[in-house]
Write a protein that holds these residues in place. Structure first.
Motif, mmCIF file in Angstrom:
data_model
loop_
_atom_site.group_PDB
_atom_site.id
_atom_site.type_symbol
_atom_site.label_atom_id
_atom_site.label_comp_id
_atom_site.label_asym_id
_atom_site.label_seq_id
_atom_site.Cartn_x
_atom_site.Cartn_y
_atom_site.Cartn_z
ATOM 1 N N ILE B 67 -18.228 -26.647 -58.317
ATOM 2 C CA ILE B 67 -18.393 -25.005 -58.720
ATOM 3 C C ILE B 67 -19.626 -24.865 -59.686
ATOM 4 C CG2 ILE B 67 -16.821 -23.250 -59.147
ATOM 5 C CD1 ILE B 67 -16.488 -24.095 -55.853
ATOM 6 N N PRO B 68 -20.379 -23.634 -59.912
ATOM 7 C CA PRO B 68 -20.980 -23.346 -60.844
ATOM 8 C C PRO B 68 -20.509 -23.420 -62.386
ATOM 9 C CG PRO B 68 -22.068 -22.115 -59.484
ATOM 10 C CD PRO B 68 -20.598 -22.893 -58.794
ATOM 11 N N LEU B 314 -19.452 -21.794 -53.511
ATOM 12 C CA LEU B 314 -20.827 -20.766 -54.054
ATOM 13 C C LEU B 314 -21.559 -20.124 -53.128
ATOM 14 C CD1 LEU B 314 -24.241 -22.026 -53.947
ATOM 15 C CD2 LEU B 314 -22.522 -23.715 -55.025
ATOM 16 N N HIS B 318 -21.612 -15.220 -53.496
ATOM 17 C CA HIS B 318 -23.165 -14.970 -53.614
ATOM 18 C C HIS B 318 -23.159 -13.820 -52.303
ATOM 19 C CE1 HIS B 318 -26.980 -14.360 -52.340
ATOM 20 N NE2 HIS B 318 -27.126 -14.196 -51.292
#
Lengths: 106, 356
Positions: B67-68, B314, B318
């Protein structure tokens, strides 16, 4: 690289090479071996990578942890040699391992 | 284990919403955020009695590393953070319900959908966002030959009404909380309860296991170790279960009701019947708007497919952000959408309730 043989419920055998350190489940998925669903992706959370370990390999693969035993409750036709293949590591010691897959995972 | 029982269907009035999100996993939750920034309020429906989808159900304690901005976060930790993040947009949750039908009422330019759940709720939604991941979590059916013949007449995967089990000989199969809870709840009203498990160890709460063992000691119920391999009966009326003991011997348990509790599995479920184009149980979408073959219905996260698709959380985030842009055009056809950053836009910060 250690060789692993998967025998499906019809008796067809597929032998593939596993990477040391990977799991038997990952090895099956990587080579497109049918009969292993691995719905949860290897988190020991779904019991859809159930295999029967060939009797000759029971000592080398060890025994299931209590968490794995708990998850095996969700599998069907569980036998004394039942394991979840996401919990068996590919090592030099299991080179030649033979496992069978059940008719249905879930 | 989950209690899959649901409230009885009621004649609720239709709930009107701009966006209806099917699935309250991480992607469904974050889509609330992206819609919220565009002034679109959302309702969410999930078959599980809790939010978080697979993150909460399959791996709440497992670390996620991709997870960024979070070198490590657990499944539940991510869900908790997402719930905090979307709090300013007050989403309405409808948990423990499964969407059954989606009916198109509008036009491709001004979509409107009538969505019904198995709990009897009706939604009128301008847009529908399917964030259903691997599908809906449903009880696993044991692969016992002929079991489908008894489905709904003698074999049940949940107890909707306890009265249906009064004076019955009930075979409960499993070793978790669902199996033990229903053993204890049904034992007083049943003719006889037999609990079957493959081993003499139980995952269920120790207190429930103690109560069960006490009932067995008093001779008020039976505990049998083994596995069901076949069923006996006629015309959907169960008469007994053929079982295999751990020493491979075969025996029978007389019963006219069976409740197998083997956990949950993910099934696409009724989505297959909504008239959407499907590709191997996935929903094809474009990569500009993540819209399906039906204008106004979007698919985000693991349930969708497009060239190059990766089933990563992720990627779903987006997809939700881009789908929200097109949802805005349906919900506010007259409004021009300005692209803004949460770091600098005072209007977005006002919506988030920060820096007011």
């Amino acid at each position: 690289m250690p060789k692993i043989t998967f025998i499906d419920h019809t008796g067809e055998a597929r032998t593939v090479e596993g990477e040391t350190g990977a799991t038997v489940m990952e090895t099956a998925i990587r080579h497109g071996v049918p009969g292993i669903d691995a719905e949860c992706g290897g988190a020991c959370a779904c019991a859809t990578c159930h295999v029967y370990v060939d009797d000759a390999w029971l000592a080398a693969t060890g025994t299931p942890s209590s968490m794995e035993e708990d998850m095996l409750d969700f599998a069907f036709d569980v036998r004394p040699n039942s394991r979840l293949s996401c919990q068996i590591r590919v090592t030099a010691e299991v080179d030649g391992l033979v496992v069978s897959t059940p008719e249905r995972q879930a | 284990m989950l209690d899959m029982s649901k409230t009885a269907p009621g004649a609720d009035d239709a709930i009107t919403t701009d966006a209806l999100i099917i699935g309250a996993g991480p992607v469904g939750l974050f889509t609330v955020f992206e819609l919220g920034l565009l002034d679109i309020r959302a309702h969410l429906i999930d078959i599980l009695p809790k939010v978080g989808g697979q993150c909460a159900e399959l791996y709440p304690e497992k670390p996620i590393y991709d997870i960024p901005g979070f070198p490590i976060v657990t499944g539940q930790g991510l869900v908790d953070n997402l719930m905090q993040q979307i709090e300013p947009f007050h989403p309405t949750f409808h948990l423990g319900e499964m969407v059954e039908g989606v009916e198109t009422l509008g036009t491709p330019e001004a979509p409107l959908f009538k969505v019904t759940t198995d709990a009897g709720k009706t939604f009128m939604a301008k847009t529908v966002l399917i964030a259903a991941g691997g599908g809906s979590f449903q009880p696993k059916k044991p692969p016992i030959p002929g079991i489908d013949d008894y489905d709904g007449s003698s074999v049940f995967y949940a107890v909707r009404r306890m009265e249906d089990f009064r004076d019955r000989s009930i075979l409960i199969v499993g070793g978790g909380d669902s199996a033990l809870d229903w053993t204890l709840n049904l034992q007083p009203i049943a003719k006889r309860v037999t609990l079957m498990h493959r081993r003499d160890e139980f995952r269920a709460a120790p207190h429930s296991v103690e109560q069960m063992r006490a009932l067995v000691a008093e001779g008020k119920m039976d505990l049998v170790l083994g596995q069901v391999t076949g069923l006996k009966g006629e015309g959907g009326n169960l008469a007994g279960a053929v079982c295999r003991a751990n020493d491979n011997s075969t025996f029978e348990v007389a019963c006219d009701r069976m409740l197998p509790f083997f956990g949950l599995t993910m099934k696409l479920g009724p989505i297959a019947d909504w008239g959407l184009n499907l590709a191997e149980n996935l929903i094809p979408v474009d990569t500009e708007k993540f819209e399906t073959s039906m204008p106004g219905i979007f698919a985000v996260g693991d349930i969708n497919t497009y060239p190059g698709k990766l089933k990563l959380i992720l990627s779903g985030f987006h997809e939700g952000a881009l789908a929200a842009q097109k949802v805005h055009r349906y919900v506010y056809p007259e409004k021009k959408l300005l692209f803004q950053y949460t770091t600098s836009s005072s209007s977005l910060q006002k919506k988030l309730g920060v820096n007011a």
